[in-house]
Design an enzyme around this catalytic site. Structure first.
Site, PDB file in Angstrom:
ATOM      1  N   GLU A  32       7.558  -6.217   0.163  1.00 18.70           N
ATOM      2  CA  GLU A  32       6.442  -6.245   1.007  1.00 18.70           C
ATOM      3  C   GLU A  32       5.521  -7.383   1.040  1.00 18.70           C
ATOM      4  O   GLU A  32       4.986  -7.897   2.127  1.00 18.70           O
ATOM      5  CB  GLU A  32       5.900  -4.908   0.941  1.00 18.70           C
ATOM      6  CG  GLU A  32       6.576  -3.551   1.630  1.00 18.70           C
ATOM      7  CD  GLU A  32       6.407  -3.152   2.927  1.00 18.70           C
ATOM      8  OE1 GLU A  32       5.948  -4.272   3.667  1.00 18.70           O
ATOM      9  OE2 GLU A  32       6.812  -2.224   3.491  1.00 18.70           O
ATOM     10  N   LYS A  74      -2.304  -1.422  -3.586  1.00 20.17           N
ATOM     11  CA  LYS A  74      -3.350  -0.182  -3.480  1.00 20.17           C
ATOM     12  C   LYS A  74      -2.255   1.120  -3.432  1.00 20.17           C
ATOM     13  O   LYS A  74      -1.420   1.342  -2.817  1.00 20.17           O
ATOM     14  CB  LYS A  74      -4.105  -0.187  -2.281  1.00 20.17           C
ATOM     15  CG  LYS A  74      -4.929   0.947  -1.786  1.00 20.17           C
ATOM     16  CD  LYS A  74      -5.689   0.916  -0.762  1.00 20.17           C
ATOM     17  CE  LYS A  74      -6.571   1.809  -0.315  1.00 20.17           C
ATOM     18  NZ  LYS A  74      -7.235   2.110   0.856  1.00 20.17           N
ATOM     19  N   LYS A 133       0.866  -1.356  -0.063  1.00 20.84           N
ATOM     20  CA  LYS A 133      -0.033  -0.058  -0.071  1.00 20.84           C
ATOM     21  C   LYS A 133       0.970   1.183   0.038  1.00 20.84           C
ATOM     22  O   LYS A 133       1.714   1.262   0.904  1.00 20.84           O
ATOM     23  CB  LYS A 133      -1.101   0.058   1.142  1.00 20.84           C
ATOM     24  CG  LYS A 133      -1.896   1.105   1.387  1.00 20.84           C
ATOM     25  CD  LYS A 133      -2.584   1.094   2.457  1.00 20.84           C
ATOM     26  CE  LYS A 133      -3.729   2.419   2.782  1.00 20.84           C
ATOM     27  NZ  LYS A 133      -4.428   2.223   3.962  1.00 20.84           N
TER      28      LYS A 133
END
Length: 323
Positions: free
Chosen positions: A232, A247, A194
């Site tokens: 990640e 995102k 994100k």
């Protein structure tokens, strides 16, 4: 002899037969924003067609979604009272727990995902416990509260939990907490990559979660970092995430594809508020063929590797697919 690629484009039925990427109503999760009260349906000025709803209205909205073939939603709660630790998110009678219970009671066949974070519930608008001196979120203290929040969601009847705060170790924490409480089969969809993005602006209007100071760059991903972005998601897969997510989506199609190619889990994308608002306002201004551009965007997400699309366009796409 040169290749005549146009041979398979000249007939519409042949074009359909050889089409590589397909969008289905089954691909979508629709976001709903719930608050206390009754009969409330307030449109967000920056996001035409998106509303804050009281729980009773959200329950009715689920009936409309099912008529369109959409059976998956993600819930965001907007509490009446906010404090420094987001207490409402930790309460079994809080807005998110109450919404889950009401939706599952009225629509047991609706698949209910809960966004697990603190930004909507804190008076400072950040995603956890604040270190006031450093003006950032304290990672491990936030993990402890996140585990408690996950149990609240699980007890309320959530079908899947989606942690969005970008805390290091969040998946391991939630998996350990859920398993210890007997929720071994409850899946986790991680907001695994994100970004600290400018595309979130309108969301903060609807969720009332604008930070009171600073921004979220100290815990969300740097948009410039490709290798770290992939790492990640790989880390969240290793910790036990069942579904990974990128995102925003539209500006990060390259990241979606690279994570898809480097992991084995299903891939979700969040087609965020700024992406939605750009198309919506451009369409309302007559600058684009709105329906065509929406579908082209959804195809881009699927082509990049998305299995699941969280989108405010979901109802419109469902209607377009029926034409």
């Amino acid at each position: 002899m040169f290749q005549r690629f146009r041979r398979t484009r000249l007939n519409q039925h042949l074009r359909a037969l050889v089409r590589e990427t397909h969008v289905s109503v089954d691909d979508f999760i629709y976001p709903l924003f719930v608050r206390s009260g009754e009969g409330i349906k307030t449109e967000v000025a920056s996001m035409p067609g998106v509303y804050q709803m009281s729980i009773d209205v959200a329950v009715k909205e689920c009936a409309e979604l099912k008529e369109l073939g959409i059976y998956s939603i993600i819930l965001f709660g907007i509490p009446d009272t906010k404090d420094s630790v987001g207490s409402d998110a930790l309460c079994e009678h809080g807005i998110i727990a109450s919404a889950v219970k009401a939706v599952k009671k009225a629509h047991p066949d609706m698949f209910v995902v809960t966004d697990l974070c603190f930004c909507e519930y804190t008076d400072h608008g950040h995603c956890g416990i604040i270190d006031e001196e450093k003006e950032t979120v304290v990672n491990d203290a936030t993990l402890e509260l996140s585990g408690k929040q996950a149990i609240v969601h699980a007890k309320a009847g959530a079908d899947m939990i989606a942690p969005s705060g970008m805390m290091d170790g969040i998946i391991e924490t939630l998996r350990t907490s859920l398993d210890a409480a007997g929720y071994n089969d409850l899946p986790i969809m991680s907001y695994s990559t994100k970004f600290a993005s400018g595309y979130y602006g309108p969301f903060r209007d609807v969720a009332e979660s604008t930070p009171s100071f600073g921004d979220r760059s100290s815990y969300q991903m740097d948009p410039a970092n490709r290798r770290e972005a992939i790492a990640e998601s790989i880390e969240d897969e290793a910790q036990g995430a069942d579904i990974l997510m990128v995102k925003p989506a539209l500006a990060y199609l390259d990241i979606i594809r690279e994570i898809k190619d480097n992991t084995t889990k299903p891939m979700a994308v969040y087609n965020v508020s700024g992406e939605y608002a750009m198309l919506k306002h451009a369409g309302n201004a007559g600058l684009i063929d709105y329906d065509r551009v929406v579908m082209e965007t959804m195809i881009a997400f699927k082509r990049a590797g998305a299995d699941i699309i969280i989108s405010y366009h979901a109802k419109e796409v469902a209607k377009l697919l029926k034409k």
